[in-house]
Design an enzyme around this catalytic site. Sequence first.
Site, PDB file in Angstrom:
ATOM      1  CB  CYS A  41     -10.429  -2.369  22.550  1.00  0.00           C
ATOM      2  SG  CYS A  41     -11.561  -1.046  23.097  1.00  0.00           S
TER       3      CYS A  41
ATOM      4  CB  CYS B  62     -10.536   1.307  18.739  1.00  0.00           C
ATOM      5  SG  CYS B  62      -9.981   0.453  20.227  1.00  0.00           S
TER       6      CYS B  62
ATOM      7  CB  CYS C 187      -5.183  -1.000   4.140  1.00  0.00           C
ATOM      8  SG  CYS C 187      -4.782   0.765   4.219  1.00  0.00           S
TER       9      CYS C 187
ATOM     10  CB  CYS D 103      -0.887  -0.018   1.259  1.00  0.00           C
ATOM     11  SG  CYS D 103      -1.818   1.495   1.565  1.00  0.00           S
ATOM     12  CG  HIS D 104       1.286   5.857  -1.628  1.00  0.00           C
ATOM     13  ND1 HIS D 104       1.430   6.941  -0.781  1.00  0.00           N
ATOM     14  CD2 HIS D 104       2.080   6.104  -2.691  1.00  0.00           C
ATOM     15  CE1 HIS D 104       2.266   7.806  -1.327  1.00  0.00           C
ATOM     16  NE2 HIS D 104       2.675   7.335  -2.482  1.00  0.00           N
ATOM     17  CB  THR D 105       0.265   3.736   4.213  1.00  0.00           C
ATOM     18  OG1 THR D 105      -0.963   4.338   3.818  1.00  0.00           O
ATOM     19  CG2 THR D 105       0.631   4.207   5.609  1.00  0.00           C
TER      20      THR D 105
ATOM     21  CG  HIS E  93      -0.665  -1.431   6.241  1.00  0.00           C
ATOM     22  ND1 HIS E  93       0.324  -0.900   5.452  1.00  0.00           N
ATOM     23  CD2 HIS E  93      -1.817  -0.817   5.868  1.00  0.00           C
ATOM     24  CE1 HIS E  93      -0.199  -0.001   4.633  1.00  0.00           C
ATOM     25  NE2 HIS E  93      -1.499   0.065   4.872  1.00  0.00           N
ATOM     26  CD  GLU E  94      -3.712  -2.962   1.216  1.00  0.00           C
ATOM     27  OE1 GLU E  94      -4.396  -1.939   1.143  1.00  0.00           O
ATOM     28  OE2 GLU E  94      -3.350  -3.603   0.212  1.00  0.00           O
TER      29      GLU E  94
ATOM     30  NE  ARG F 145      -3.501  -1.905  -2.101  1.00  0.00           N
ATOM     31  CZ  ARG F 145      -3.447  -0.586  -2.147  1.00  0.00           C
ATOM     32  NH1 ARG F 145      -2.903   0.034  -3.185  1.00  0.00           N
ATOM     33  NH2 ARG F 145      -3.946   0.149  -1.161  1.00  0.00           N
TER      34      ARG F 145
ATOM     35  CB  CYS G 140     -12.955   2.412  24.039  1.00  0.00           C
ATOM     36  SG  CYS G 140     -13.045   2.322  22.228  1.00  0.00           S
TER      37      CYS G 140
ATOM     38  CB  CYS H 141     -15.265  -0.447  20.635  1.00  0.00           C
ATOM     39  SG  CYS H 141     -13.618  -0.460  19.869  1.00  0.00           S
TER      40      CYS H 141
ATOM     41  NE  ARG I 261      -8.889   7.104  17.477  1.00  0.00           N
ATOM     42  CZ  ARG I 261      -9.513   8.157  17.975  1.00  0.00           C
ATOM     43  NH1 ARG I 261      -9.123   9.384  17.631  1.00  0.00           N
ATOM     44  NH2 ARG I 261     -10.507   8.012  18.814  1.00  0.00           N
TER      45      ARG I 261
END
Length: 380
Positions: A100, A114, A178, A48-50, A70-71, A373, A103, A106, A118
């Site tokens: 979670c 969250c 993501c 991913c670009h992130t 993260h994907e 992707r 909270c 959530c 988060r």
Amino acid sequence: MSSTQGHVIKCKAAVSWEAGKPLVIEEVEVAPPQKMEVRLKILFTSLCHTDVYFWEAKGQTPLFPRIFGHEAGGIVESVGEGVTELQPGDHVLPVFTGECKECRHCKSSESNMCDLLRINTDRGVMIGDGKTRFSKDGKPIYHFLGTSTFSEYTVVHVGCVAKINPAAPLDKVCVLSCGISTGLGATLNVAKPTKGSTVAVFGLGAVGLAAAEGARIAGASRIIGIDLNPSRFDEAKKFGVTEFVNPKDHDKPIQQVLAEMTDGGVDRSVECTGNVNAMISAFECVHDGWGVAVLVGVPNKDDAFKTHPVNVLNERTLKGTFFGNYKPRSDIPGVVEKYMSKELELEKFVTHRVGFSEINKAFELMMKGEGLRCIISMDS
């Protein structure tokens, strides 16, 4: 029970030792999961670009060595103390943000932000004890977004793991971790276009095309794509985009062009560029009385959103969204089912595939702006 449960696992990981330098496939040690954590065997991951943004470390505090990613899609290898929802063998998607379930966010039907889990781009350690689960030669390697999926095994907080249908192909649904869910949810959960409505999508990268896919699923009659790159239009047609507008082709503000095209403005707009001027245009192009604009892109920290207050008084609505307003554990399994029922098409988002040893090729493709992707198979 996994034979490796409770033991350190040695495995291959793509380690980023310094900003902007090629990742290096290293043998690392992955510690067992601690309280409320799970250790996952990653089978497929996506770029991913992130990941690229933080790998380049431009404009943020660099933190290296680090394992990005993260994907992804994988299988639970072992679980830590207190984990009851998951067990070894479960098919899962790790997610960069969490749920979670305790909270106020959530427990609210209106939020997925969250308090505990988060997104935190600066944290390179586990939230439970402030330590890493990765190491090499006794020295820690930092985590990324609580997921670090560029490793054959990773440790994730249980609140950031979505248990999914084991029949779902992980090499397809991993992209739902993501960007695709973010764009899809921005349209379906936040903009909520009605059947026959008109939707404008600003930015036709992967997230924008996912937003267009959401408009297609919702039954929009016109989906107008706005992008500075005319070569993206042919690809966009596959996602339901019916018309293409390039702001460079006009000598008037793009919101004015769109208003003229749609008898006063579009019903819904979704902004997926992060450019503050595009955000303003996305808001000002929606019809008065009922128009809704949704901001998805992340702006620069010094940007300011400016519009005349009368645009709000004339009953236009401006909304923001985070991860498409999906709660990871509660909602993402249902998004996977949309794919399984053929309501959502994911194959068209996957434009490249490489083996794990070629992970730097995935970075090269994204840096060149090629494709949407790239799926990285961890066993090759």
